[in-house]
Design an enzyme around this catalytic site. Structure first.
Site, mmCIF file in Angstrom:
data_model
loop_
_atom_site.group_PDB
_atom_site.id
_atom_site.type_symbol
_atom_site.label_atom_id
_atom_site.label_comp_id
_atom_site.label_asym_id
_atom_site.label_seq_id
_atom_site.Cartn_x
_atom_site.Cartn_y
_atom_site.Cartn_z
ATOM 1 N N SER A 114 0.811 -1.145 0.051
ATOM 2 C CA SER A 114 -0.019 0.098 -0.061
ATOM 3 C C SER A 114 0.719 1.228 -0.047
ATOM 4 O O SER A 114 1.766 1.149 0.737
ATOM 5 C CB SER A 114 -0.736 0.148 1.044
ATOM 6 N N SER A 115 0.540 2.218 -0.511
ATOM 7 C CA SER A 115 1.174 3.433 -0.571
ATOM 8 C C SER A 115 1.180 4.175 0.800
ATOM 9 O O SER A 115 1.909 5.083 0.841
ATOM 10 C CB SER A 115 0.634 4.385 -1.794
ATOM 11 N N CYS A 116 0.369 3.554 1.784
ATOM 12 C CA CYS A 116 0.254 4.152 3.085
ATOM 13 C C CYS A 116 1.756 4.218 3.613
ATOM 14 O O CYS A 116 1.840 4.782 4.704
ATOM 15 C CB CYS A 116 -0.703 3.600 3.767
ATOM 16 N N TYR A 143 -0.883 0.219 10.264
ATOM 17 C CA TYR A 143 -1.210 -0.681 8.752
ATOM 18 C C TYR A 143 0.079 -0.392 8.174
ATOM 19 O O TYR A 143 0.535 -1.224 7.542
ATOM 20 C CB TYR A 143 -2.264 0.106 8.126
ATOM 21 N N LYS A 147 2.798 -3.225 6.578
ATOM 22 C CA LYS A 147 3.297 -3.443 5.175
ATOM 23 C C LYS A 147 4.607 -3.194 4.678
ATOM 24 O O LYS A 147 4.986 -3.804 3.941
ATOM 25 C CB LYS A 147 2.068 -2.503 4.264
ATOM 26 N N HIS A 187 -12.901 3.260 2.217
ATOM 27 C CA HIS A 187 -11.963 4.525 1.614
ATOM 28 C C HIS A 187 -12.978 5.322 1.104
ATOM 29 O O HIS A 187 -14.149 5.367 0.808
ATOM 30 C CB HIS A 187 -11.055 3.967 0.404
#
Length: 316
Positions: A114-116, A143, A147, A187
């Site tokens: 994820s780009s998070c 989160y 990741k 989201h």
């Protein structure tokens, strides 16, 4: 060729974790899925938080490829409500699936990240080299940490065992068919679809937006991610170790609201709640590696929103 390979013919065997989630279902609906024998155990049949059960499944079923799409996911509200779950559950699942595959000798694994996991506060498009170079966004830190660990684990395996293709794709935010539409757990885009659809149904002339609407986000239609994953599955060892998957363009939160409103024909107005958290001011992926790899998402924002609205109303 072993006996199990002979029995299933030319089709390779892929284990898709999270096969009943949004990404998993889009993977299974894609035309290229027909060329694979798909293993898609439900959560009831296989708890990915159980290390031994996960390892036993990988060893027994002997897939040619694992696509790790499972995870506890959600928007800002969900992440802030359960930071422990978002860290521990995603950490356990990632570790158990990747190590289970590795110990079973699975040759290829595509880890969906994820780009998070990128640092907050960057004003440039986020490059793969930006990972672990700054402070994470606090609203989804747990989160993000989980990741990062999974991506690093794949990297370590690839470094020490170059014959194994354990790669990580980093999608931008997603929306589309099989999404969650509950604003408390979803989201941005599916939450907007639900909010404005309900405003239309209830005759409301206003809809609330968290923040001032200027924060920018990049969203990709989930079926397009599935297209990229199946392309990677054809030759996993040839893809970059870490690669963003996105559209390379972002829009303001207000623009997403306006696009959904236009698609639904809603003519009301927006109320801005400046007391609400909005997360990072901007989160855009640099897709240079993706383009060099030879892939771009085929679905426009307007077409993707229209298909998502249609799916939402079909489920209502």
């Amino acid at each position: 060729m072993n006996d199990s390979e002979t029995a299933r013919g030319d089709r390779r065997r892929v284990w898709i974790t999270g096969a009943n989630g949004m990404v998993g279902r889009n993977l299974r609906e894609h035309p290229k899925a027909a060329g694979w024998e798909i293993l898609a155990p439900s959560r009831r049949n296989l708890d990915l938080g159980d290390r031994r059960a996960t390892a036993d499944f990988a060893r027994t079923m002997r897939p040619d490829l694992v696509i790790h799409a499972a995870g506890q996911v959600g928007g800002i509200q969900a992440n802030m409500a359960d930071p422990v779950g978002f860290l521990v559950n995603n950490l356990d699942m990632g570790r158990n699936v990747i190590m289970g595959a590795f110990e079973a000798g699975v040759p290829s694994l595509i880890n969906l990240s994820s780009s998070c996991m990128y640092p907050r506060g960057r004003d440039h498009a986020l490059r793969e080299s930006d990972m672990m170079t700054g402070e994470l966004e606090p609203t989804n830190e747990g989160y993000a940490l989980a990741k990062i660990v999974s991506a690093r684990l794949c990297d370590y395996i690839a470094r020490t065992r170059p014959d194994l293709a354990y790669r990580t794709l980093i999608p931008c935010n997603l929306y589309g068919r099989h999404d969650k539409f509950d604003p408390a757990a979803s989201h941005l885009v599916p939450a907007i679809v639900a909010k404005i659809s309900q405003a239309v149904e209830n005759g409301k002339d206003n809809v609330e937006i968290w923040g001032d609407g200027t924060a920018r986000r990049e969203f990709m239609y989930a079926a397009d991610l599935a297209d990229a994953v199946w392309r990677a599955a054809d030759n996993t060892i040839a893809m970059p170790q870490l690669m963003n998957i996105g559209i390379g363009k972002d829009y303001t939160i207000l623009e997403y609201y306006e696009a959904v409103a236009a698609a639904l024909g809603w003519k009301g107005h927006f109320r801005f709640d400046l007391s609400r958290p909005v997360g990072m001011q901007r989160k855009l992926s640099d897709v240079s590696r993706q383009r060099e790899w030879g892939w771009n998402p085929p679905t426009s924002l307007l077409d993707g929103i229209a298909a998502t609205i249609q799916f939402y109303h079909q489920q209502a």
